[in-house]
Design a protein around this motif. Structure first.
Motif, short mmCIF file in Angstrom:
data_model
loop_
_atom_site.label_atom_id
_atom_site.label_comp_id
_atom_site.label_asym_id
_atom_site.label_seq_id
_atom_site.Cartn_x
_atom_site.Cartn_y
_atom_site.Cartn_z
N ALA A 1 0.83 -1.21 0.00
CA ALA A 1 0.00 0.00 0.00
C ALA A 1 0.86 1.26 0.00
O ALA A 1 0.34 2.35 -0.27
N GLY B 1 1.94 3.88 -4.75
CA GLY B 1 0.83 4.39 -5.53
C GLY B 1 1.13 4.28 -7.01
O GLY B 1 2.30 4.35 -7.42
N ALA C 1 -7.03 0.90 -0.85
CA ALA C 1 -5.77 1.16 -0.15
C ALA C 1 -5.81 0.70 1.30
O ALA C 1 -4.82 0.87 2.03
N ALA D 1 -3.62 8.51 -0.29
CA ALA D 1 -3.24 7.60 0.79
C ALA D 1 -1.79 7.80 1.22
O ALA D 1 -1.24 6.98 1.96
#
Length: 332
Positions: free
Chosen positions: A96, A99, A124, A171
């Motif tokens: 995670a 990206g 995410a 995120a």
């Protein structure tokens, strides 16, 4: 175009990345599909906070390398390390931290901007207040004039790219992979996309790995890897790559290039490159010698003459024998 030093520093967020142990290591990576080798033992070492570019034509292996980072099981050999930990065995939480912005926006067209961002937060692994805060950040980053309830299918290409980039950034990833992110964008959308990236890099140590065939986009990177045929050709700064291409090129275009070579080769030597009817000689004093050279040639033999200061496009052509559209040029 060569960016001034101060402007390049601004593009790079807080300046040059800290040197030390690599943040992302690609080690002797090989990828094969249906018996065809797409990447040949590629090795890269990228620092935390660095904006690192992969410069090459379509089909050169750039997208394959990015896919291998997101899907390490594709690798036939080699290893990918993120801060010293193998990505092949990484946990969901570690993955995670990466990206991705694909070449085509990965958005659900039937959903609104906000719904796409909420979906991205769920994928995410964000829940509760963390997801709400992330979506709010994404809405701000996307900055869609008609608001977060606008359906994605009604947005322009540039607006979709902004939503896609916002979804990847909301995120707070440590590593952002960008696959030809400016493809199809107009100039205003291109500048806005890079403004968002520069602001994200300035706010924290975001590491960016971008695949591009645009020389102006490659100029924004701290370092570049030229890639052709699934192999790394060079890994240097944009300035180093440009300087290696020479001070100046004399370019003559002719409808009879063979006849032109026969006349000039005794004094100028063989052309460095030949691209259709255009012939290029690397020449430090090209500007001073151009009028004399053209005056000594039959007028019917030269259609156009120019002195070109090599940029990244010329540097790529000199190193690989192909231009950034994938056309084979090469030495004459």
């Amino acid at each position: 175009m060569t960016l001034p030093t101060a402007e390049r520093a601004a593009h790079a967020g807080e300046g040059a990345p800290r040197m030390g142990r690599a943040f992302l290591d690609v080690m002797a990576l090989g990828v094969e599909v249906d018996g065809h080798t797409l990447l040949h033992d590629v090795s890269l070492s990228i620092q935390r906070g660095e904006c690192f570019g992969l410069l090459g034509a379509n089909g050169s292996g750039k997208s394959t390398l990015l896919r291998a980072i997101t899907r390490p099981h594709l690798c036939a050999r080699g290893q990918i390390m993120l801060e010293g930990q193998p990505l092949q065995s990484a946990s969901d939480a570690q993955r995670a931290r990466v990206g991705v912005v694909f070449q085509a926006p990965a958005l659900e067209e039937r959903l609104s901007v906000a719904e796409n961002l909420r979906l991205g937060a769920t994928l995410a692994g964000l829940r509760g207040s963390a997801a709400v805060a992330a979506v709010a950040r994404g809405v701000t980053l996307a900055a869609i004039e008609r608001g977060p309830d606008a359906l994605v299918r009604t947005l322009s290409g540039g607006q979709r790219r902004r939503v896609d980039l916002a979804r990847a950034l909301m995120a707070d990833p440590d590593l952002l992979l960008l696959d030809e992110p400016s493809a199809g964008l107009d100039e205003a959308s291109y500048r806005r996309m890079w403004q968002v990236l520069d602001e994200a890099r300035a706010s924290r140590e975001l590491t960016v790995l971008i695949a591009t065939h645009r020389p102006d986009e490659a100029e924004r990177c701290d370092r570049l890897a030229m890639i052709e045929g699934g192999r790394l050709v060079a890994v240097e700064t944009p300035e180093e790559l440009r300087l290696a291409a020479g001070d100046a090129w004399l370019v003559l275009e002719s409808g009879e290039p063979d006849a032109l070579v026969a006349l000039l080769e005794p004094t100028l030597g063989p052309p460095l490159l030949r691209s259709g009817g255009a012939l290029c000689w690397e020449m430090r004093d090209a500007a001073e010698r151009l009028p004399q050279i053209v005056a000594a040639l039959p007028p019917s033999l030269v259609r156009a003459a120019a002195v070109r200061r090599p940029g990244l496009a010329e540097a790529f052509l000199k190193r690989t024998g192909r231009d950034l559209q994938g056309r084979r040029e090469g030495p004459a």
